[in-house]
Design a protein around this motif. Sequence first.
Motif, PDB file in Angstrom:
ATOM      1  N   GLY A 120      32.917  49.776  47.501  1.00 39.93           N
ATOM      2  CA  GLY A 120      33.049  50.293  46.146  1.00 39.93           C
ATOM      3  C   GLY A 120      31.944  49.709  45.277  1.00 39.93           C
ATOM      4  O   GLY A 120      31.462  48.601  45.544  1.00 39.93           O
ATOM      5  N   ILE A 133      44.129  52.496  53.287  1.00 47.28           N
ATOM      6  CA  ILE A 133      43.048  53.132  52.524  1.00 47.28           C
ATOM      7  C   ILE A 133      41.692  52.448  52.684  1.00 47.28           C
ATOM      8  O   ILE A 133      40.685  52.969  52.228  1.00 47.28           O
ATOM      9  N   ARG A 163      36.706  42.824  40.533  1.00 52.70           N
ATOM     10  CA  ARG A 163      37.150  43.929  39.673  1.00 52.70           C
ATOM     11  C   ARG A 163      36.704  45.277  40.209  1.00 52.70           C
ATOM     12  O   ARG A 163      35.599  45.407  40.734  1.00 52.70           O
ATOM     13  N   ASP A 208      32.235  55.356  45.743  1.00 53.26           N
ATOM     14  CA  ASP A 208      32.800  54.822  46.989  1.00 53.26           C
ATOM     15  C   ASP A 208      31.981  55.230  48.202  1.00 53.26           C
ATOM     16  O   ASP A 208      31.428  56.325  48.234  1.00 53.26           O
TER      17      ASP A 208
END
Length: 220
Positions: A95, A129, A33, A85
Amino acid sequence: MIYRFDKVGSTNDVAKGYDAGSVIVASEQSKGRGRFKRGWASPKGGLWMSIVVKPSRRLFEYTFIAALAVLKSVGINASIKWPNDIIFEGKKLCGILSEGVFEGEKIEKFVVGIGMNINNEIPSELRDIAVSLKEVKEEVNIDSLVEKVVMNFKELDKKEFDYILKEYKKNCYMIGKNVAVRGIKGKISGKVVDVSEEGELVLETDEGRAEVGEGDVSIT
Ligand code: BT5
């Protein structure tokens, strides 16, 4: 104590059942998550871990400590993107997801989840990314990296908040940049001038100073 698992849903969920001081590590997560109920890709070869702590500081302070612990442990020239981050050359290496565990109204403990791309392949939809340590440095041993992160986390947790904030700001590449922050209250744009004592991003906007407590930041 470090507990290692093969495959779990989310190490943050597993960690909720463990005492402060425990560290949960999994080789893979099927339901990793991110914030705001977003998914977190967690294939084999990455570092997916959660540290259980006593709530002796404010929750965001643990996120800051985890970010600094990761930076110290990876040995590359990465930096922090507020709030959670670690970025290398514009791409996300790591993260952090810090969550409270409640017993009724009372906070019982905090779980600090750290997800880092290490030796894993980056899923194709994230290649623009995200980046792995393997791509920018070399393959590393996950177990020794976990130990380094935990050791650095514990060392930093002994420091006063002033020190943590100063180090966080020193490593946060957003200060001085023009940004847009998208949060639950909508979008706000301005120049980042500081990170406050409350862990908020401080912006200078056309309407004056504004403190933002959460959201996704993009450089404009
Ligand atoms: C985060 O959320 O960056 C927090 C991620 C925390 C993951 C750790 S792993 C151990 C522990 N157990 C969990 O279940 N979670 C924690 P956020 O800022 O919301 O970023 C989520 C976004 O990052 C996604 O929407 C994707 O765009 C992107 N993303 C997903 N997987 C990624 C990955 N492996 N590497 C880089 N970016 C990723």
